[in-house]
Scaffold this motif. Sequence first.
Motif, PDB file in Angstrom:
ATOM      1  N   LYS A 134       0.819  -1.143   0.030  1.00 31.89           N
ATOM      2  CA  LYS A 134      -0.103   0.179   0.025  1.00 31.89           C
ATOM      3  C   LYS A 134       0.848   1.162   0.062  1.00 31.89           C
ATOM      4  N   LEU A 135       1.990   1.224   0.645  1.00 27.34           N
ATOM      5  CA  LEU A 135       2.976   2.352   0.722  1.00 27.34           C
ATOM      6  C   LEU A 135       3.451   2.636  -0.722  1.00 27.34           C
ATOM      7  N   TYR A 136       3.884   1.496  -1.455  1.00 24.84           N
ATOM      8  CA  TYR A 136       4.360   1.488  -2.649  1.00 24.84           C
ATOM      9  C   TYR A 136       3.323   2.267  -3.760  1.00 24.84           C
ATOM     10  N   LEU A 137       2.094   1.578  -3.547  1.00 23.33           N
ATOM     11  CA  LEU A 137       1.205   2.447  -4.466  1.00 23.33           C
ATOM     12  C   LEU A 137       1.060   3.960  -4.068  1.00 23.33           C
ATOM     13  N   LYS A 138       0.941   4.091  -2.838  1.00 15.76           N
ATOM     14  CA  LYS A 138       0.859   5.675  -2.156  1.00 15.76           C
ATOM     15  C   LYS A 138       2.029   6.545  -2.759  1.00 15.76           C
ATOM     16  N   VAL A 139       3.300   6.065  -3.214  1.00 20.48           N
ATOM     17  CA  VAL A 139       4.418   6.821  -3.624  1.00 20.48           C
ATOM     18  C   VAL A 139       4.453   6.617  -5.279  1.00 20.48           C
ATOM     19  N   GLY A 140       3.320   6.002  -5.922  1.00 24.02           N
ATOM     20  CA  GLY A 140       3.097   6.037  -7.344  1.00 24.02           C
ATOM     21  C   GLY A 140       3.749   4.832  -7.944  1.00 24.02           C
ATOM     22  N   TYR A 141       4.018   3.498  -6.985  1.00 23.20           N
ATOM     23  CA  TYR A 141       4.283   2.399  -7.891  1.00 23.20           C
ATOM     24  C   TYR A 141       2.705   1.972  -8.365  1.00 23.20           C
ATOM     25  N   GLU A 142       3.068   1.020  -9.700  1.00 21.58           N
ATOM     26  CA  GLU A 142       1.953   0.327 -10.225  1.00 21.58           C
ATOM     27  C   GLU A 142       2.339  -1.151 -10.201  1.00 21.58           C
ATOM     28  N   ILE A 143       1.283  -1.986 -10.032  1.00 19.03           N
ATOM     29  CA  ILE A 143       1.310  -3.492 -10.225  1.00 19.03           C
ATOM     30  C   ILE A 143       1.261  -3.738 -11.886  1.00 19.03           C
ATOM     31  N   VAL A 144       2.569  -4.221 -12.188  1.00 15.53           N
ATOM     32  CA  VAL A 144       2.671  -4.370 -13.993  1.00 15.53           C
ATOM     33  C   VAL A 144       2.385  -5.978 -14.052  1.00 15.53           C
ATOM     34  N   ASP A 145       2.797  -6.918 -13.021  1.00 14.01           N
ATOM     35  CA  ASP A 145       2.626  -8.276 -13.156  1.00 14.01           C
ATOM     36  C   ASP A 145       2.648  -8.821 -11.854  1.00 14.01           C
ATOM     37  N   GLU A 146       2.143 -10.181 -11.571  1.00 15.21           N
ATOM     38  CA  GLU A 146       1.915 -10.725 -10.345  1.00 15.21           C
ATOM     39  C   GLU A 146       1.934 -12.511 -10.708  1.00 15.21           C
ATOM     40  N   ASN A 147       2.384 -12.956  -9.463  1.00 14.26           N
ATOM     41  CA  ASN A 147       2.334 -14.467  -9.428  1.00 14.26           C
ATOM     42  C   ASN A 147       1.481 -14.837  -8.497  1.00 14.26           C
ATOM     43  N   GLU A 148       1.499 -15.995  -7.956  1.00 16.16           N
ATOM     44  CA  GLU A 148       0.665 -16.525  -6.940  1.00 16.16           C
ATOM     45  C   GLU A 148       0.925 -15.864  -5.432  1.00 16.16           C
ATOM     46  N   GLU A 149       2.404 -15.503  -5.271  1.00 18.86           N
ATOM     47  CA  GLU A 149       2.657 -14.930  -3.910  1.00 18.86           C
ATOM     48  C   GLU A 149       2.933 -13.285  -4.075  1.00 18.86           C
ATOM     49  N   GLU A 150       3.399 -12.946  -5.293  1.00 16.54           N
ATOM     50  CA  GLU A 150       4.171 -11.489  -5.233  1.00 16.54           C
ATOM     51  C   GLU A 150       3.427 -10.651  -6.329  1.00 16.54           C
ATOM     52  N   TYR A 151       3.379  -9.378  -6.162  1.00 21.56           N
ATOM     53  CA  TYR A 151       3.314  -8.230  -7.178  1.00 21.56           C
ATOM     54  C   TYR A 151       4.568  -7.829  -7.599  1.00 21.56           C
ATOM     55  N   ILE A 152       4.838  -7.652  -8.767  1.00 17.61           N
ATOM     56  CA  ILE A 152       5.691  -6.874  -9.478  1.00 17.61           C
ATOM     57  C   ILE A 152       5.361  -5.679  -9.705  1.00 17.61           C
ATOM     58  N   MET A 153       6.174  -4.487  -9.142  1.00 16.93           N
ATOM     59  CA  MET A 153       5.605  -3.084  -9.257  1.00 16.93           C
ATOM     60  C   MET A 153       6.716  -2.157  -9.881  1.00 16.93           C
TER      61      MET A 153
END
Length: 157
Positions: A134-153
């Motif tokens: 949520k902090l990463y989203l707050k500072v402008g990161y976007e989710i560009v990929d994901e797998n079962e466990e992780e988001y790549i931002m």
Amino acid sequence: MNYRIRQARKNDYMLLDEFIYEAIFIPEGMEAPPKSIINQQDIQVYVSDFGKKKDDYCLLAEVDEVVVGAAWVRIMNDYGHLDSETPSLAISVYNEYRGHGIGTALMEQLLISLKEKGYKKTSLAVQKANYAYKLYLKVGYEIVDENEEEYIMVRYF
């Protein structure tokens, strides 16, 4: 809470071993891994010989002249790796100092510095269960990929 953000010096780089351990997400109810886990190659990629690569850059947060947090980047083949032009970010703040804006301040200053250095983007990987996404989203990161466990931002400049 009063804190200051400053650029890390060579003699500070040894602290990154401690901060990479602190950055390991431990789901609620799980036991923390032994500190020796940082010796694994997939974790050492974040800290090994830090400062020797041209893209290595680190900021520290201090409270009463004691380092309580770190945010750093390097171009490496880590979980959030995109390409050979994009630095991957790692961040950690000691547990007792979380929730005071220190992590946000570290991230914001690091992002400003990366933009000033001419980078076009930065990336990271974060476990889906980790509230820090949520902090990463707050500072402008976007989710560009994901797998079962992780988001790549990615954060574009």
